[in-house]
Design a protein around this motif. Structure first.
Motif, PDB file in Angstrom:
ATOM      1  N   ALA A 134       1.083  -1.162  -0.252  1.00  0.00           N
ATOM      2  CA  ALA A 134      -0.086  -0.175   0.198  1.00  0.00           C
ATOM      3  C   ALA A 134       0.655   1.001  -0.098  1.00  0.00           C
ATOM      4  N   ARG A 135       0.384   2.316  -0.444  1.00  0.00           N
ATOM      5  CA  ARG A 135       1.143   3.726  -0.706  1.00  0.00           C
ATOM      6  C   ARG A 135       0.042   4.658   0.154  1.00  0.00           C
ATOM      7  N   LYS A 136       0.926   5.531   0.830  1.00  0.00           N
ATOM      8  CA  LYS A 136       0.472   6.762   1.365  1.00  0.00           C
ATOM      9  C   LYS A 136      -0.589   6.872   2.415  1.00  0.00           C
ATOM     10  N   TRP A 137      -0.249   7.045   3.633  1.00  0.00           N
ATOM     11  CA  TRP A 137      -0.993   6.903   4.868  1.00  0.00           C
ATOM     12  C   TRP A 137      -1.890   8.246   4.777  1.00  0.00           C
ATOM     13  N   THR A 138      -3.305   7.947   5.250  1.00  0.00           N
ATOM     14  CA  THR A 138      -4.139   9.114   5.098  1.00  0.00           C
ATOM     15  C   THR A 138      -4.900   9.395   6.111  1.00  0.00           C
ATOM     16  N   ASP A 139      -4.794   8.572   7.345  1.00  0.00           N
ATOM     17  CA  ASP A 139      -5.557   8.622   8.354  1.00  0.00           C
ATOM     18  C   ASP A 139      -4.902   9.947   9.122  1.00  0.00           C
ATOM     19  N   SER A 140      -5.822  10.854   9.817  1.00  0.00           N
ATOM     20  CA  SER A 140      -5.503  11.757  10.575  1.00  0.00           C
ATOM     21  C   SER A 140      -4.668  11.254  11.934  1.00  0.00           C
ATOM     22  N   SER A 141      -4.899  10.559  12.398  1.00  0.00           N
ATOM     23  CA  SER A 141      -3.986   9.840  13.684  1.00  0.00           C
ATOM     24  C   SER A 141      -2.895   9.289  13.032  1.00  0.00           C
ATOM     25  N   SER A 142      -1.838   9.204  14.038  1.00  0.00           N
ATOM     26  CA  SER A 142      -0.423   8.473  13.552  1.00  0.00           C
ATOM     27  C   SER A 142      -0.362   7.248  13.461  1.00  0.00           C
ATOM     28  N   PHE A 143       0.246   6.784  12.351  1.00  0.00           N
ATOM     29  CA  PHE A 143       0.453   5.265  12.286  1.00  0.00           C
ATOM     30  C   PHE A 143       1.438   4.787  13.209  1.00  0.00           C
ATOM     31  N   SER A 144       1.129   3.360  13.776  1.00  0.00           N
ATOM     32  CA  SER A 144       2.119   2.911  14.575  1.00  0.00           C
ATOM     33  C   SER A 144       2.127   1.353  14.202  1.00  0.00           C
ATOM     34  N   LEU A 145       3.409   1.052  14.324  1.00  0.00           N
ATOM     35  CA  LEU A 145       3.938  -0.410  14.028  1.00  0.00           C
ATOM     36  C   LEU A 145       3.143  -1.257  14.728  1.00  0.00           C
ATOM     37  N   SER A 146       2.414  -1.118  15.817  1.00  0.00           N
ATOM     38  CA  SER A 146       1.649  -1.980  16.775  1.00  0.00           C
ATOM     39  C   SER A 146       0.331  -2.518  15.763  1.00  0.00           C
ATOM     40  N   PHE A 147       0.129  -1.345  14.877  1.00  0.00           N
ATOM     41  CA  PHE A 147      -0.923  -2.053  13.994  1.00  0.00           C
ATOM     42  C   PHE A 147      -0.748  -3.550  13.297  1.00  0.00           C
ATOM     43  N   LEU A 148       0.621  -3.213  12.884  1.00  0.00           N
ATOM     44  CA  LEU A 148       0.780  -4.595  12.137  1.00  0.00           C
ATOM     45  C   LEU A 148       0.971  -5.720  13.144  1.00  0.00           C
ATOM     46  N   SER A 149       1.558  -5.767  14.314  1.00  0.00           N
ATOM     47  CA  SER A 149       1.597  -6.822  14.986  1.00  0.00           C
ATOM     48  C   SER A 149       0.477  -7.591  15.348  1.00  0.00           C
ATOM     49  N   ILE A 150      -0.489  -6.567  15.769  1.00  0.00           N
ATOM     50  CA  ILE A 150      -1.858  -6.976  16.337  1.00  0.00           C
ATOM     51  C   ILE A 150      -2.848  -7.767  15.104  1.00  0.00           C
ATOM     52  N   ASN A 151      -2.685  -7.436  13.805  1.00  0.00           N
ATOM     53  CA  ASN A 151      -3.104  -7.926  12.719  1.00  0.00           C
ATOM     54  C   ASN A 151      -2.725  -8.999  12.060  1.00  0.00           C
ATOM     55  N   ASN A 152      -2.551 -10.108  12.835  1.00  0.00           N
ATOM     56  CA  ASN A 152      -2.191 -11.393  11.786  1.00  0.00           C
ATOM     57  C   ASN A 152      -1.017 -11.302  11.229  1.00  0.00           C
ATOM     58  N   SER A 153       0.171 -10.912  11.996  1.00  0.00           N
ATOM     59  CA  SER A 153       1.351 -10.932  11.209  1.00  0.00           C
ATOM     60  C   SER A 153       1.835 -12.065  10.610  1.00  0.00           C
ATOM     61  N   VAL A 154       2.470 -11.699   9.539  1.00  0.00           N
ATOM     62  CA  VAL A 154       2.903 -13.063   8.843  1.00  0.00           C
ATOM     63  C   VAL A 154       4.047 -13.840   9.518  1.00  0.00           C
ATOM     64  N   GLU A 155       4.433 -13.211  10.709  1.00  0.00           N
ATOM     65  CA  GLU A 155       5.351 -14.007  11.392  1.00  0.00           C
ATOM     66  C   GLU A 155       4.748 -15.176  12.133  1.00  0.00           C
ATOM     67  N   GLU A 156       3.258 -15.325  12.246  1.00  0.00           N
ATOM     68  CA  GLU A 156       2.727 -16.226  12.781  1.00  0.00           C
ATOM     69  C   GLU A 156       2.453 -17.347  11.885  1.00  0.00           C
ATOM     70  N   LYS A 157       2.120 -17.061  10.437  1.00  0.00           N
ATOM     71  CA  LYS A 157       1.974 -17.986   9.298  1.00  0.00           C
ATOM     72  C   LYS A 157       2.899 -17.512   8.161  1.00  0.00           C
ATOM     73  N   PRO A 158       4.134 -17.717   8.069  1.00  0.00           N
ATOM     74  CA  PRO A 158       4.934 -17.274   6.976  1.00  0.00           C
ATOM     75  C   PRO A 158       4.504 -17.809   5.639  1.00  0.00           C
ATOM     76  N   ILE A 159       4.547 -17.039   4.621  1.00  0.00           N
ATOM     77  CA  ILE A 159       4.318 -17.303   3.165  1.00  0.00           C
ATOM     78  C   ILE A 159       5.543 -17.635   2.587  1.00  0.00           C
ATOM     79  N   THR A 160       5.716 -18.872   1.967  1.00  0.00           N
ATOM     80  CA  THR A 160       6.888 -19.385   1.301  1.00  0.00           C
ATOM     81  C   THR A 160       6.644 -19.545  -0.070  1.00  0.00           C
ATOM     82  N   PHE A 161       7.411 -19.219  -0.979  1.00  0.00           N
ATOM     83  CA  PHE A 161       7.402 -19.395  -2.298  1.00  0.00           C
ATOM     84  C   PHE A 161       8.838 -19.589  -3.173  1.00  0.00           C
TER      85      PHE A 161
END
Length: 190
Positions: A134-161
């Motif tokens: 994705a490109r260009k954060w548009t929310d008026s609130s600040s982005f936080s990397l914690s959003f990514l760790s909460i939202n089913n990070s690929v660390e739990e289920k890695p994708i191999t190809f």
């Protein structure tokens, strides 16, 4: 050559890995406010961005990339984490990162050298393998990397190809998906 065209070389992701990564992106999309989300058919791992190119430059590039990667073998990559580029509170890029794989860096160096020999002046920043989501954060609130760790990070289920081919892509900004394969350079498979 159309004025909105530019070219780059990339590792193509498998159909299955694109599908799985798109499912992760859809989960993130409901929580993360980015202006544009990449079409799943456009997921790739850039090795060298060329920009505009003449037909003769492209022909030379195809010849040299084929020569330089000749004998290179396919290898596995695992998508393991998310990250961003740009300001921490308002990133310009959300990406999925791959595991450290020496063969990917070797392949990138071969492709990079071939493109320089073809006359391209390439970005010399350190190689940071990633798949733009994705490109260009548009929310008026600040982005936080914690959003990514909460939202089913690929660390739990890695994708191999399997990284099985390098592709020369043309960008067509007015189309969706916008990346079109111009030439394909297969890696050796067993």
């Amino acid at each position: 050559m159309e004025k909105n065209e530019h070219y780059f070389l990339a590792v193509r992701l498998s159909k299955e890995s694109k599908k799985l990564l798109h499912e992760k992106a859809e989960q993130l999309k409901s929580e993360l406010k980015f202006a544009r989300w990449v079409h799943p058919e456009d997921y790739h791992l850039t090795l060298a961005f060329l920009g505009n190119a003449s037909e003769s430059q492209l022909n030379k590039t195809k010849e040299l990339v084929q020569k330089y990667i000749d004998g290179s073998s396919a290898f596995s990559l695992t998508i393991q984490h998310f990250g961003t580029f740009g300001r921490k509170d308002s990133p310009r890029i959300l990406w999925a990162g791959v595991n450290k794989e020496e063969r990917l860096h070797q392949l990138r160096n071969l492709v990079f050298t071939a493109c320089e020999k073809a006359g391209f002046h390439l970005d010399t920043r350190p190689f940071s393998p990633h798949i733009t989501l994705a490109r260009k954060w548009t929310d008026s609130s600040s982005f936080s990397l914690s959003f990514l760790s909460i939202n089913n990070s690929v660390e739990e289920k890695p994708i191999t190809f399997e990284a099985e081919e390098v592709v020369l892509y043309r960008t067509r900004l007015e189309k969706t998906p916008k990346y079109e394969a111009v030439a394909t350079f297969p890696l050796l498979t067993e």
